[in-house]
Motif scaffolding. Sequence first.
Motif, PDB file in Angstrom:
ATOM      1  N   LEU A 102       0.860  -1.176   0.000  1.00 14.95           N
ATOM      2  CA  LEU A 102       0.000   0.000   0.000  1.00 14.95           C
ATOM      3  C   LEU A 102       0.897   1.227   0.000  1.00 14.95           C
ATOM      4  N   ILE A 103       0.743   2.082  -1.005  1.00 17.09           N
ATOM      5  CA  ILE A 103       1.579   3.275  -1.139  1.00 17.09           C
ATOM      6  C   ILE A 103       0.731   4.492  -0.798  1.00 17.09           C
ATOM      7  N   MET A 104       1.128   5.194   0.267  1.00 14.69           N
ATOM      8  CA  MET A 104       0.347   6.314   0.782  1.00 14.69           C
ATOM      9  C   MET A 104       1.138   7.604   0.615  1.00 14.69           C
ATOM     10  N   PRO A 105       0.775   8.439  -0.366  1.00 15.27           N
ATOM     11  CA  PRO A 105       1.508   9.690  -0.582  1.00 15.27           C
ATOM     12  C   PRO A 105       1.462  10.584   0.641  1.00 15.27           C
ATOM     13  N   GLY A 106       2.574  11.276   0.900  1.00 14.10           N
ATOM     14  CA  GLY A 106       2.630  12.170   2.056  1.00 14.10           C
ATOM     15  C   GLY A 106       1.597  13.275   1.999  1.00 14.10           C
ATOM     16  N   SER A 107       1.194  13.657   0.783  1.00 18.77           N
ATOM     17  CA  SER A 107       0.232  14.750   0.632  1.00 18.77           C
ATOM     18  C   SER A 107      -1.125  14.434   1.241  1.00 18.77           C
ATOM     19  N   ILE A 108      -1.464  13.150   1.365  1.00 17.27           N
ATOM     20  CA  ILE A 108      -2.772  12.804   1.937  1.00 17.27           C
ATOM     21  C   ILE A 108      -2.657  12.222   3.352  1.00 17.27           C
ATOM     22  N   THR A 109      -1.443  11.989   3.803  1.00 20.42           N
ATOM     23  CA  THR A 109      -1.279  11.381   5.122  1.00 20.42           C
ATOM     24  C   THR A 109      -0.732  12.339   6.170  1.00 20.42           C
ATOM     25  N   PHE A 110       0.167  13.262   5.760  1.00 19.02           N
ATOM     26  CA  PHE A 110       0.823  14.152   6.710  1.00 19.02           C
ATOM     27  C   PHE A 110       0.949  15.558   6.134  1.00 19.02           C
TER      28      PHE A 110
END
Length: 216
Positions: A102-110
Motif C-alpha cells: 500500500l503506497i500512501m503519498p505524504g500529501s494525503i497522510t501528513f
Amino acid sequence: MLKKIAVLAITSVIVAGCQSTNPYTGEQQAAKSAKYGGIGVLAGAVIGAAANGKDGALAGAALGGLAGAGYGAYTDKQEAALRAELQGTGVQIARYGDDLKLIMPGSITFDSNESSIKTSFYSVLSSVARVMKNYEKNPVVIIGHTDSTGNELKTNMPLSQARAQSVATYLIQQGVPASRITPYGVGSSQSIATNKTPEGRAQNRRVEIDLKPPMQ
C-alpha cells in the motif's frame, strides 16, 4: 510414456484455467490462485509420477494444486478486500507475487514536515486496519520515506521513522496486534522519482505498508 501423458494432460488443464479478467482494468491476466495452483499441480505431478507412475502423478497433482491455490487465493481475497475499501482514497495498491504493498503519498497522510497523521486520513487507515484484522496471517512492515530536501541524518531519517511509527501506532490502536507490525524509516534512500522537481519530490514523500506472505 504414461508419466509424460499424465503430466502433459494436467499442464493443458492448468493453461486453460489460468486466464481471468482483471476486475479493475478489464484486461486478461493469469489468475493468481490459478497460477499458484498450477505450480503446485505441476510440482505434485512430477514428484508423484517419479514415485508411482500415472496414478502417482494424478494424486500428486491434486495435493499440490490444493496447496498452491490456497496460498494464492488468500492473497487474492485480501487484495480484493483492500481495493474495495480503499477505492478513491488516493492510496495505491501494488502486488508482487504474494506481497501486497500500500503506497500512501505524504500529501494525503501528513502535513509538510509533520509526523502527525492528518485527521482526514484516520478513516482510510481504519479501513486498512479492518482488512488486516480479517486477514491476520500477514506480517506488516511500515516504511517511512522522504525526499532529499534537508539533512539526511538530522531531518530525513528521524522524520521518516516518526511517520512510520505514527501509522503503526494508529493501526495498533485499531486492534491490529503490535507483534505483527515492524515500522522503520529510510529517509530519502529509496526514491521512486527524481528529487529535482516538485512533482518528483512529492512522489518520494510517502509511507508504504508491506503485507508480507502469510506465515507458514
